[in-house]
Design a protein around this motif. Structure first.
Motif, PDB file in Angstrom:
ATOM      1  N   UNK A 259      13.564 -15.297  -6.882  1.00 32.32           N
ATOM      2  CA  UNK A 259      14.005 -13.859  -7.443  1.00 32.32           C
ATOM      3  C   UNK A 259      13.663 -12.932  -6.473  1.00 32.32           C
ATOM      4  N   UNK A 260      14.176 -11.829  -6.643  1.00 33.83           N
ATOM      5  CA  UNK A 260      13.630 -10.631  -5.670  1.00 33.83           C
ATOM      6  C   UNK A 260      13.421  -9.367  -6.716  1.00 33.83           C
ATOM      7  N   UNK A 261      12.307  -8.979  -6.717  1.00 34.74           N
ATOM      8  CA  UNK A 261      11.892  -7.788  -7.685  1.00 34.74           C
ATOM      9  C   UNK A 261      11.739  -6.649  -6.936  1.00 34.74           C
ATOM     10  N   UNK A 262      12.150  -5.444  -7.765  1.00 32.09           N
ATOM     11  CA  UNK A 262      11.734  -4.181  -7.020  1.00 32.09           C
ATOM     12  C   UNK A 262      10.489  -3.757  -7.143  1.00 32.09           C
ATOM     13  N   UNK A 263       9.782  -3.036  -6.313  1.00 30.42           N
ATOM     14  CA  UNK A 263       8.506  -2.822  -6.235  1.00 30.42           C
ATOM     15  C   UNK A 263       7.956  -1.281  -6.137  1.00 30.42           C
ATOM     16  N   UNK A 264       7.069  -0.788  -6.709  1.00 34.23           N
ATOM     17  CA  UNK A 264       6.973   0.485  -6.625  1.00 34.23           C
ATOM     18  C   UNK A 264       5.370   0.723  -6.068  1.00 34.23           C
ATOM     19  N   UNK A 265       5.258   1.260  -4.990  1.00 31.57           N
ATOM     20  CA  UNK A 265       3.771   1.799  -4.376  1.00 31.57           C
ATOM     21  C   UNK A 265       3.021   2.898  -5.338  1.00 31.57           C
ATOM     22  N   UNK A 266       1.929   2.472  -5.661  1.00 28.11           N
ATOM     23  CA  UNK A 266       1.141   3.532  -6.450  1.00 28.11           C
ATOM     24  C   UNK A 266      -0.296   3.121  -6.462  1.00 28.11           C
ATOM     25  N   UNK A 267      -1.294   3.930  -5.680  1.00 28.30           N
ATOM     26  CA  UNK A 267      -2.534   3.568  -5.408  1.00 28.30           C
ATOM     27  C   UNK A 267      -3.025   4.026  -6.663  1.00 28.30           C
ATOM     28  N   UNK A 268      -4.198   3.444  -7.201  1.00 28.84           N
ATOM     29  CA  UNK A 268      -4.813   3.940  -8.460  1.00 28.84           C
ATOM     30  C   UNK A 268      -5.711   5.094  -7.813  1.00 28.84           C
ATOM     31  N   UNK A 269      -5.952   6.162  -8.732  1.00 31.75           N
ATOM     32  CA  UNK A 269      -6.951   7.309  -8.284  1.00 31.75           C
ATOM     33  C   UNK A 269      -8.018   6.635  -7.951  1.00 31.75           C
ATOM     34  N   UNK A 270      -8.612   5.881  -8.543  1.00 35.99           N
ATOM     35  CA  UNK A 270     -10.019   5.351  -8.384  1.00 35.99           C
ATOM     36  C   UNK A 270     -10.000   4.865  -7.020  1.00 35.99           C
ATOM     37  N   UNK A 271      -8.832   4.169  -6.404  1.00 35.20           N
ATOM     38  CA  UNK A 271      -8.979   3.743  -5.108  1.00 35.20           C
ATOM     39  C   UNK A 271      -9.218   5.121  -4.103  1.00 35.20           C
ATOM     40  N   UNK A 272      -8.195   6.117  -4.538  1.00 35.94           N
ATOM     41  CA  UNK A 272      -8.157   7.197  -3.644  1.00 35.94           C
ATOM     42  C   UNK A 272      -9.569   7.940  -3.837  1.00 35.94           C
ATOM     43  N   UNK A 273     -10.343   8.019  -4.733  1.00 32.05           N
ATOM     44  CA  UNK A 273     -11.578   8.522  -5.070  1.00 32.05           C
ATOM     45  C   UNK A 273     -12.471   7.732  -4.171  1.00 32.05           C
ATOM     46  N   UNK A 274     -12.573   6.382  -4.109  1.00 30.61           N
ATOM     47  CA  UNK A 274     -13.412   5.575  -3.219  1.00 30.61           C
ATOM     48  C   UNK A 274     -13.237   5.912  -1.731  1.00 30.61           C
TER      49      UNK A 274
END
Length: 402
Positions: free
Chosen positions: A16-31
């Motif tokens: 199967x091929x699944x659609x994917x959306x990028x979204x970095x968690x705010x905690x990752x950006x805060x780190x």
């Protein structure tokens, strides 16, 4: 965040091929922000010179340049805008040989469009292609060829999975790309790549001639053992420059080919270390005099570096060198139509006399006046036009055969 993409549903769930959306968690950006705020930098290089020029870079990235870019990353760069663009193009994931593969996929609206797979290298990523995909899919000129564009992330890069065992070298990646395209319904396609992507594209043309219509590459490597006899003065200069690069300026490749895990700790733990490791290559390998920002914006470089950082792929991406360094089969020959472009400031330039020993049907050979290792970022308009014209020549050659 992912959701199911039913257009490519297969009977076997592993296909199967699944659609994917990028979204970095705010905690990752805060780190990331905290680490940049607490950055520890060394003293300035001892070859420091206030005068612009390559002399400033003789010991690596100058302190002033890295400090400026770290400050920009911390205070002005916006990851969310890049993330939004990725999601607008269309992202997907599928599993091939038990490894999750991420890719961009932009279908053309043109009925005569040809499937095209674009493969990046190191220290690049899919970030090299996001701003040229639309023009490749739906060109402004009706006379230009159109493509259904697929741009995968190499194993261990970006949102593709990290291999947990050895074996994912360029030969296996090329076979996986054929499976990927087939899974998308593209049983015949053209391919483009540079750097490792050019190596993989060469393998696609040489190993899979039934599926691959033809190739366009900015990487060409003749078989080993060729002499300089009969080379023109400019071809001899290319060969000498390439030899000089691998002899004196390729320590990064030797490190990643022999001890990727060791350098990987720094690349995954320190954003400044990761930035310096990658920024150094953008500086040295571009067609510039004093700084890569003469042709590539800070945002473009930070899109790429932040993708590496957030996906923690500093070590896993380095392992492609361990898997594949100097591994191109000396007996491999490419018989499908091939278009080859050698940019003047690229790190490895192959004389046509040598290239045609491996690429047996070169239908277009281009030597532009400007550009380096990252042409889609340095000279994007020329890159698109060259790719269109090169692949048009490939398609015409293949059409004349039938």
């Amino acid at each position: 965040m992912t959701h199911y993409f039913s257009d490519f549903h297969a009977k076997n769930v592993s296909n199967t091929v699944q659609a994917f959306e990028s979204y970095a968690a705010d905690t990752e950006l805060d780190d990331l922000q905290r680490r940049l705020d607490a950055v520890r930098l060394p003293e300035a290089e001892t070859v420091y010179s206030g005068e612009p020029g390559l002399q400033r870079w003789k010991q690596g990235v100058p302190l002033a340049d890295l400090t400026e870019l770290v400050n920009y990353w911390r205070e002005e760069y916006n990851w969310r805008s890049f993330e939004t663009r990725l999601n607008q193009i269309g992202q997907f994931r599928t599993v091939i040989d038990n490894l999750g593969i991420h890719f961009l996929h932009r279908r053309s609206t043109r009925k005569d469009a040809t499937p095209l797979i674009l493969t990046h290298g190191w220290p690049g990523s899919i970030a090299e292609f996001i701003h040229v995909i639309d023009e490749l899919a739906d060109p402004t000129s009706a006379d230009a060829p159109a493509f259904h564009v697929v741009a995968p992330s190499l194993p261990g890069f970006g949102y593709s999975d990290k291999p947990i065992t050895i074996g994912w070298g360029t030969e296996k990646i090329a076979a996986a790309w054929v499976e990927l395209m087939d899974r998308l319904g593209y049983h015949r396609f053209v391919a483009h790549g540079g750097d490792w992507g050019g190596n993989i594209t060469t393998l696609l043309g040489g190993r899979f001639s039934e599926q691959v219509i033809g190739i366009h590459t900015t990487f060409a490597q003749g078989p080993p053992g060729l002499t300089m006899e009969g080379l023109t003065e400019s071809e001899r200069s290319w060969a000498e420059e390439t030899h000089d690069f691998w002899s004196y300026r390729a320590a990064y490749a030797k490190q990643q080919a022999t001890r990727p895990q060791t350098i990987g700790y720094s690349l995954v733990d320190s954003p400044a270390g990761l930035l310096a490791w990658i920024f150094d290559k953008f500086a040295e390998w571009t067609d510039t005099v004093d700084s890569p920002f003469e042709t590539i914006s800070k945002n473009r470089i930070l899109d790429n570096v932040t993708l590496y950082w957030l996906t923690r792929t500093g070590a896993s991406s380095a392992r492609i060198y361990y898997e594949s360094h100097n591994s191109l089969d000396p007996e491999l020959r490419v018989h499908v139509p091939s278009a080859i472009t050698m940019y003047p400031r690229d790190i490895e330039k192959c004389p046509r006399t040598w290239a045609q020993k491996r690429y047996r049907q070169i239908v277009r050979w281009a030597t532009p006046k400007t550009g380096g290792h990252f042409p889609s970022l340095e000279v994007p308009d020329y890159f698109v036009k060259d790719l269109q014209e090169g692949l048009a020549a490939v398609l015409a050659a293949r059409s004349s055969e039938s």
